[in-house]
Design a protein around this motif. Structure first.
Motif, short mmCIF file in Angstrom:
data_model
loop_
_atom_site.label_atom_id
_atom_site.label_comp_id
_atom_site.label_asym_id
_atom_site.label_seq_id
_atom_site.Cartn_x
_atom_site.Cartn_y
_atom_site.Cartn_z
N GLY A 1 0.82 -1.19 0.00
CA GLY A 1 0.00 0.00 0.00
C GLY A 1 0.86 1.25 0.00
N ALA A 2 0.26 2.36 -0.38
CA ALA A 2 0.99 3.63 -0.40
C ALA A 2 1.43 4.01 1.00
N VAL A 3 2.57 4.69 1.08
CA VAL A 3 3.12 5.13 2.37
C VAL A 3 3.33 6.64 2.33
N VAL A 4 2.79 7.32 3.32
CA VAL A 4 2.95 8.77 3.45
C VAL A 4 3.55 9.07 4.81
N ALA A 5 4.59 9.88 4.84
CA ALA A 5 5.18 10.33 6.10
C ALA A 5 4.89 11.82 6.25
N VAL A 6 4.34 12.19 7.40
CA VAL A 6 4.03 13.59 7.70
C VAL A 6 4.74 13.95 8.99
N LEU A 7 5.61 14.94 8.91
CA LEU A 7 6.39 15.34 10.08
C LEU A 7 5.85 16.64 10.67
N GLY A 8 5.84 16.68 12.00
CA GLY A 8 5.56 17.95 12.66
C GLY A 8 6.80 18.82 12.62
N ASP A 9 6.81 19.90 13.37
CA ASP A 9 7.97 20.79 13.40
C ASP A 9 9.18 20.02 13.94
N THR A 10 10.32 20.18 13.26
CA THR A 10 11.49 19.41 13.66
C THR A 10 12.76 19.93 13.04
N VAL A 11 13.87 19.64 13.69
CA VAL A 11 15.18 19.77 13.07
C VAL A 11 15.52 18.38 12.55
N PRO A 12 16.54 18.24 11.71
CA PRO A 12 16.90 16.92 11.22
C PRO A 12 17.20 15.97 12.38
N CYS A 13 16.67 14.74 12.31
CA CYS A 13 16.88 13.77 13.38
C CYS A 13 16.67 12.37 12.84
N THR A 14 17.13 11.40 13.61
CA THR A 14 17.07 10.00 13.19
C THR A 14 15.63 9.53 13.01
N ASN A 15 14.74 9.89 13.93
CA ASN A 15 13.36 9.42 13.83
C ASN A 15 12.65 9.95 12.60
N ALA A 16 13.03 11.16 12.17
CA ALA A 16 12.43 11.69 10.94
C ALA A 16 12.78 10.80 9.76
N GLU A 17 14.01 10.37 9.70
CA GLU A 17 14.43 9.49 8.59
C GLU A 17 13.76 8.13 8.70
N LEU A 18 13.59 7.60 9.89
CA LEU A 18 12.93 6.32 10.06
C LEU A 18 11.49 6.38 9.58
N LEU A 19 10.80 7.45 9.90
CA LEU A 19 9.42 7.60 9.45
C LEU A 19 9.32 7.72 7.93
N ALA A 20 10.32 8.36 7.34
CA ALA A 20 10.27 8.66 5.91
C ALA A 20 10.83 7.55 5.03
N ARG A 21 11.48 6.56 5.59
CA ARG A 21 12.20 5.56 4.81
C ARG A 21 11.33 4.92 3.73
N ASP A 22 11.72 5.11 2.46
CA ASP A 22 11.05 4.52 1.29
C ASP A 22 9.58 4.93 1.15
N ALA A 23 9.21 6.05 1.73
CA ALA A 23 7.82 6.52 1.61
C ALA A 23 7.55 7.02 0.19
N ASP A 24 6.32 6.87 -0.24
CA ASP A 24 5.93 7.41 -1.54
C ASP A 24 5.95 8.93 -1.50
N VAL A 25 5.49 9.49 -0.38
CA VAL A 25 5.45 10.95 -0.21
C VAL A 25 5.92 11.31 1.19
N LEU A 26 6.76 12.31 1.27
CA LEU A 26 7.19 12.89 2.55
C LEU A 26 6.72 14.33 2.61
N VAL A 27 5.93 14.64 3.63
CA VAL A 27 5.51 16.02 3.89
C VAL A 27 6.39 16.54 5.01
N HIS A 28 7.24 17.50 4.69
CA HIS A 28 8.28 17.95 5.62
C HIS A 28 8.22 19.47 5.74
#
Length: 301
Positions: free
Chosen positions: A199-226
């Motif tokens: 299925g499609a994967v979408v990652a949506v991040l709240g306010d953030t500086v670059p961090c490991t968890n942001a990359e984990l959420l976004a890994r191979d996502a179809d769309v990243l909202v950053h």
């Protein structure tokens, strides 16, 4: 899935951009992700229906992400929204909302369930899996990885016909069983169906500086909202306020191998410099788009 950007500015509303608000249309339901001031006004300019919203996901409790929530919840009730709604948010959202609704005499004609999530929680909502992880901001902020259900494979019709099986209900049944029978013989159904489709994967991040968890959420996502509150020249300011730059959002998209990057939460300081802003992020990551209010993006087929 379809993303509807209702507010793409940061901090406070401007004539060009309202504060944070994002809707995600699913096959039968709609979700809101953050609900800043006047989000319900923005919805009036879209085909979205408040009574169809089944869940609201709040990334963090800063006002530009939640001040529109009490009004939206009340309006949903006034528009005869009777189906239950689930609100997901960080610790403190229940206390704030309970007090706000009580002190304003607001009545909700539907069941509102409030779930205060924690880092690492996973939920199944409307058939979609949602993973929550804490980000790095000057205030507790979180991001979501939304995974649509796995879709069954496609029936290999020519291969089934080669067995001499005529068109009929068995064609639909083959996709749902492990084995099937025809004229006294048993067949392995998997050999007549293509592999299941992720299925499609979408990652949506709240306010953030670059961090490991942001990359984990976004890994191979179809769309990243950053978020990309600032351009690269203001990187020190971005760090001071706990935000990301265009270049940092693009770098994360590249590292996480996402298909499409959409940046939002844009500072009003870039009014009149939209082309310059877009060029910076698109140069760093070509599959990029700078969201504007009412921009829509369809995820998958």
């Amino acid at each position: 899935m379809k993303l509807h950007f209702l507010g793409t500015g940061s901090g406070m509303p401007s004539k060009q951009r309202n504060v944070s608000g994002l809707a995600l249309s699913l096959p039968k339901q709609t979700w809101l992700i953050d609900c800043g001031e006047a989000t319900q006004h923005q919805i009036l300019h879209t085909p979205l229906k408040p009574r169809k919203v089944s869940a609201v996901w709040v990334t963090h409790l800063h006002g530009d992400h939640v001040f529109g929530l009490p009004g939206f919840l009340s309006t949903r009730s006034a528009l005869d929204g009777t189906e239950p709604l689930t609100l997901y948010g960080p610790k403190g959202i229940k206390k704030w909302l309970d007090v706000t609704l009580k002190m304003t005499g607001s009545y909700l004609g539907y069941t509102l369930t409030i779930i205060e999530y924690e880092d690492g929680d996973e939920f199944l909502q409307d058939g979609h899996r949602v993973i929550v992880k804490k980000l790095e901001h000057r205030f507790p902020s979180y991001g979501f990885r939304i995974e649509a259900p796995i879709r069954p494979g496609t029936l290999l019709v020519d291969k089934v016909r080669a067995l001499g099986i005529p068109n009929g209900p068995i064609y639909g049944q083959i996709k749902q069983v492990e084995t099937f029978e025809f004229e006294g013989k048993t067949y392995n159904a998997k050999e007549y169906v293509t592999e299941p489709v992720r299925g499609a994967v979408v990652a949506v991040l709240g306010d953030t500086v670059p961090c490991t968890n942001a990359e984990l959420l976004a890994r191979d996502a179809d769309v990243l909202v950053h978020e990309a509150t600032f351009m690269d020249a203001e990187s020190k300011l971005a760090r001071q306020y706990g935000h990301s730059t265009t270049i940092e959002a693009a770098a994360l998209a590249e590292a996480a191998r996402v298909g499409q990057l959409i940046v939002t939460h844009i500072s009003a300081r870039y009014q009149g410099r939209e082309s310059e802003f877009a060029a910076e992020v698109e140069t760093a990551f070509p599959n990029s788009q700078v969201a504007v209010d009412f921009y829509e993006f369809t995820v998958g087929d």
